[in-house]
Design a protein around this motif. Structure first.
Motif, short mmCIF file in Angstrom:
data_model
loop_
_atom_site.label_atom_id
_atom_site.label_comp_id
_atom_site.label_asym_id
_atom_site.label_seq_id
_atom_site.Cartn_x
_atom_site.Cartn_y
_atom_site.Cartn_z
N ARG A 199 0.83 -1.20 0.00
CA ARG A 199 0.00 0.00 0.00
C ARG A 199 0.87 1.26 0.00
O ARG A 199 0.55 2.24 -0.67
CB ARG A 199 -0.94 0.02 1.22
CG ARG A 199 -1.88 1.23 1.24
CD ARG A 199 -2.73 1.27 -0.02
NE ARG A 199 -3.43 2.51 -0.21
CZ ARG A 199 -4.75 2.67 -0.10
NH1 ARG A 199 -5.51 1.63 0.21
NH2 ARG A 199 -5.30 3.83 -0.32
N GLU A 200 1.99 1.20 0.71
CA GLU A 200 2.87 2.36 0.79
C GLU A 200 3.53 2.65 -0.56
O GLU A 200 3.57 3.81 -1.01
CB GLU A 200 3.94 2.13 1.86
CG GLU A 200 3.43 2.12 3.29
CD GLU A 200 2.66 0.85 3.62
OE1 GLU A 200 2.87 -0.18 2.92
OE2 GLU A 200 1.85 0.89 4.57
N SER A 201 4.07 1.61 -1.20
CA SER A 201 4.74 1.82 -2.49
C SER A 201 3.74 2.24 -3.57
O SER A 201 4.05 3.09 -4.42
CB SER A 201 5.47 0.55 -2.93
OG SER A 201 4.57 -0.54 -3.14
N TRP A 202 2.54 1.66 -3.52
CA TRP A 202 1.53 2.03 -4.50
C TRP A 202 1.05 3.46 -4.27
O TRP A 202 0.86 4.22 -5.21
CB TRP A 202 0.35 1.07 -4.43
CG TRP A 202 -0.71 1.35 -5.44
CD1 TRP A 202 -0.77 0.89 -6.72
CD2 TRP A 202 -1.86 2.20 -5.26
NE1 TRP A 202 -1.88 1.39 -7.36
CE2 TRP A 202 -2.57 2.19 -6.49
CE3 TRP A 202 -2.34 2.95 -4.21
CZ2 TRP A 202 -3.74 2.92 -6.67
CZ3 TRP A 202 -3.51 3.68 -4.38
CH2 TRP A 202 -4.19 3.66 -5.60
N GLN A 203 0.86 3.85 -3.00
CA GLN A 203 0.42 5.21 -2.68
C GLN A 203 1.46 6.23 -3.13
O GLN A 203 1.10 7.30 -3.64
CB GLN A 203 0.19 5.34 -1.17
CG GLN A 203 -0.45 6.67 -0.76
CD GLN A 203 -1.87 6.82 -1.29
OE1 GLN A 203 -2.63 5.86 -1.32
NE2 GLN A 203 -2.22 8.03 -1.71
N ALA A 204 2.73 5.90 -2.96
CA ALA A 204 3.80 6.80 -3.40
C ALA A 204 3.75 6.98 -4.92
O ALA A 204 3.96 8.09 -5.43
CB ALA A 204 5.16 6.24 -2.99
N LEU A 205 3.45 5.89 -5.63
CA LEU A 205 3.33 5.98 -7.09
C LEU A 205 2.13 6.85 -7.47
O LEU A 205 2.23 7.71 -8.35
CB LEU A 205 3.17 4.58 -7.68
CG LEU A 205 2.89 4.51 -9.19
CD1 LEU A 205 4.05 5.10 -9.97
CD2 LEU A 205 2.62 3.07 -9.62
#
Length: 268
Positions: A199-205
């Protein structure tokens, strides 16, 4: 050709953001799986994953979110139908909708990651072809529907000329919107392929593209508002009636599809 362009212009203006009308990730996944030649082991792996994903959802929170989306869409519709375009108010509504949409988008990314993890190369190629065909079909369907509205709205020659000018001015923005969407989906696919989807990596994207998405959404809202100003009060009411009818048909179609899936699950 002229009538087709004008009908598309009106149709796009009448189509407001409607996230609850978009199929949930689990339903979209089932539709795709039905077209792939999966082994029993693959089907079981995906079934287990989908069930776990469903059970992890906060049903009360999901229901609350859907109710909030419905209210926001109604507010946005009122802003678009108003005589004056209140940009600050529209931006505020679009920002809230984008925040609610993020959960849905991430769940879709998770489902996509799970699906790709069990497919072989041949099946992945087939999946790509299916999704491309599905996208083209959706685009063609959206372009065809407004042609019926054109006849029912009874546009004058002057109105048709005005809409043609509005549509021409929107072509560049529409092309840019498609490029932005494709760039995000390509980056999302790369993140999934890397095996680092969280969720963190996707949110950053997502945050890298969020400003661009908001610009696109605001531009669409401005265009819809401009189109509505071409229509008479009576034509606006008819447009709203057509939209309500379409939403009711979509809900009924979903109920039928859900019942069909339930029967299939019970048999199998």
């Amino acid at each position: 050709m002229k009538k087709h362009v004008l009908s598309l212009c009106v149709g796009l203006a009448l189509t407001l953001p409607a996230m609850h009308s978009v199929a949930k990730p689990e339903r979209e996944m089932r539709d795709v799986l039905a077209q792939l030649s999966l082994s029993k082991e693959q089907r079981e792996t995906l079934r287990t994953s989908m069930k776990a994903s469903y059970q992890q959802q906060d049903r009360a929170q999901l229901k609350e979110g859907m109710a909030k989306q419905k209210q926001l869409r109604k507010t946005l519709q009122q802003l678009i139908m108003a005589e004056q375009f209140d940009q600050a108010a529209v931006q505020a509504v679009l920002a809230e909708l984008a925040q609610l949409r993020a959960d849905h988008m991430f769940r879709k990314a998770q489902q996509r990651a799970t699906l790709l993890s069990v497919l072989d190369d041949q099946q992945e190629d087939a999946l790509t072809a299916i999704m491309q065909l599905k996208q083209r079909g959706m685009q063609q369907s959206e372009e065809a529907k407004p042609q019926r509205w054109m006849k029912r709205l009874g546009l004058s020659d002057e109105q048709q000329s005005q809409l043609q000018a509005l549509n021409a001015s929107q072509q560049s923005a529409r092309s840019q919107a498609m490029q932005t969407h494709k760039a995000f989906k390509d980056a999302e696919k790369a993140l999934i392929d890397s095996g680092n989807l969280t969720r963190e990596s996707w949110q950053a994207l997502l945050e890298q593209y969020q400003d661009d998405f908001q610009v696109v959404a605001l531009d669409k809202a401005k265009h819809r508002h401009a189109v509505m100003q071409v229509l008479s009060a009576e034509q606006k009411q008819k447009a709203l009636m057509f939209q309500d009818m379409r939403e009711k048909r979509a809900k009924e179609k979903f109920k039928q599809k859900r019942e069909k899936h339930r029967e299939h699950r019970e048999r199998g």
